[in-house]
Design a protein around this motif. Structure first.
Motif, short mmCIF file in Angstrom:
data_model
loop_
_atom_site.label_atom_id
_atom_site.label_comp_id
_atom_site.label_asym_id
_atom_site.label_seq_id
_atom_site.Cartn_x
_atom_site.Cartn_y
_atom_site.Cartn_z
N ASN A 83 4.43 -24.59 -12.75
CA ASN A 83 5.11 -23.81 -13.77
C ASN A 83 5.08 -24.60 -15.08
OD1 ASN A 83 6.81 -22.39 -15.39
ND2 ASN A 83 8.56 -22.44 -14.02
N GLU A 172 14.60 -26.91 -6.31
CA GLU A 172 14.30 -25.59 -5.78
C GLU A 172 14.48 -25.63 -4.26
OE1 GLU A 172 10.81 -22.71 -6.95
OE2 GLU A 172 10.08 -24.13 -5.46
N HIS A 223 5.85 -19.13 -2.16
CA HIS A 223 6.89 -18.47 -2.97
C HIS A 223 7.52 -19.43 -3.98
CE1 HIS A 223 6.61 -15.57 0.35
NE2 HIS A 223 7.10 -14.70 -0.50
N SER A 224 7.07 -20.67 -3.99
CA SER A 224 7.67 -21.65 -4.89
C SER A 224 7.29 -21.37 -6.34
CB SER A 224 7.20 -23.05 -4.51
OG SER A 224 7.62 -24.00 -5.47
N ASN A 225 8.23 -21.64 -7.23
CA ASN A 225 7.96 -21.54 -8.67
C ASN A 225 7.67 -22.91 -9.28
OD1 ASN A 225 8.38 -18.70 -8.96
ND2 ASN A 225 10.58 -19.09 -8.70
N ASN A 228 2.72 -24.46 -7.12
CA ASN A 228 1.96 -23.23 -6.95
C ASN A 228 0.90 -23.40 -5.88
OD1 ASN A 228 0.56 -20.86 -7.09
ND2 ASN A 228 0.18 -20.93 -9.28
#
Length: 234
Positions: A83, A172, A223-225, A228
């Protein structure tokens, strides 16, 4: 492989930062596989950011986080796409980043190793699954280690998360929303182990629905932001 010593796969240019004892292969992680991984990570230079992958209980046998680590290293993509809107996200430039792997019994090793990485000027990020997530959180709660990005993957543990460690810059938490809805040995282990699921102190919580289970590390990472893995083919 010793019960007490962790299995650690670390680039040779970082080995001299610790005098702690550790194993270099064991369980179902064999020497030939480790040598293949080291052929990638030992050839990196001008490193600024170190990413630590911490496996869960018996990951050296079931290899659910190991596979995410090894696949990302070989594709040279995992942990290199991120990100980019965040100033402290893991950098894109592959030449500036390296990764290492450690098994769940990592508490003493990382208590010694992570501060030395910080002293040398490296940024440190952590991707940890299950009991590995428990141990890095216990370390941060007790010793407030400097962690740039922390990704906890279906954390377990019969311990209380009392506060947000101030030196974790981004946290996260990805978790399985319902371990009871579909039977699997992995979900049973998470239930017995004290699955944490939603953690209010994390910056973001990402709930994953069945049929994903406690061992679905690759699916959860997709699904991680912060990390990636969407372009990685497992």
């Amino acid at each position: 492989m010793s019960v007490f010593s962790p299995l650690v796969i670390v680039p040779n240019f970082l080995e001299n930062l610790t005098k702690m004892k550790y194993d270099r292969f064991g369980g179902n992680i064999h020497k030939e596989e480790v040598d293949s991984i080291l052929s990638y990570i030992n050839n990196q230079h001008d490193i600024e950011h170190v990413v630590c992958f911490i496996g869960g209980f018996f990951d050296t046998y079931y290899k659910v986080l190991w596979n995410a680590f090894a696949t990302g290293i070989k594709y040279k993509q995992a942990c290199m796409y991120c990100n980019v809107s965040s100033d402290i996200a893991i950098p894109i430039e592959s030449k500036n980043i390296c990764a290492f792997y450690i098994s769940f019994n990592c508490f003493n090793f990382l208590y010694d190793f992570i501060p030395k990485l910080s002293e040398k000027g490296y940024k440190v990020s952590v991707i940890a699954h299950s009991w590995g997530a428990k141990n890095i959180l216990r370390l941060c709660l007790k010793h407030n280690l400097n962690i740039c990005n922390l990704v906890t993957i279906d954390c377990v543990g019969h311990f209380t998360i009392t506060h947000r460690p101030t030196n974790i810059l981004q946290w996260e938490n990805i978790y399985i929303i319902d371990h009871f809805s579909s039977y699997s040995r992995a979900n049973l282990a998470a239930i017995i182990g004290g699955a944490k699921q939603y953690i209010p102190y994390a910056d973001s919580n990402i709930a994953i629905n069945p049929p994903a289970n406690h061992a679905s590390v690759s699916a959860m990472l997709c699904h991680s932001n912060l990390i990636n893995y969407k372009n990685i083919k497992f």
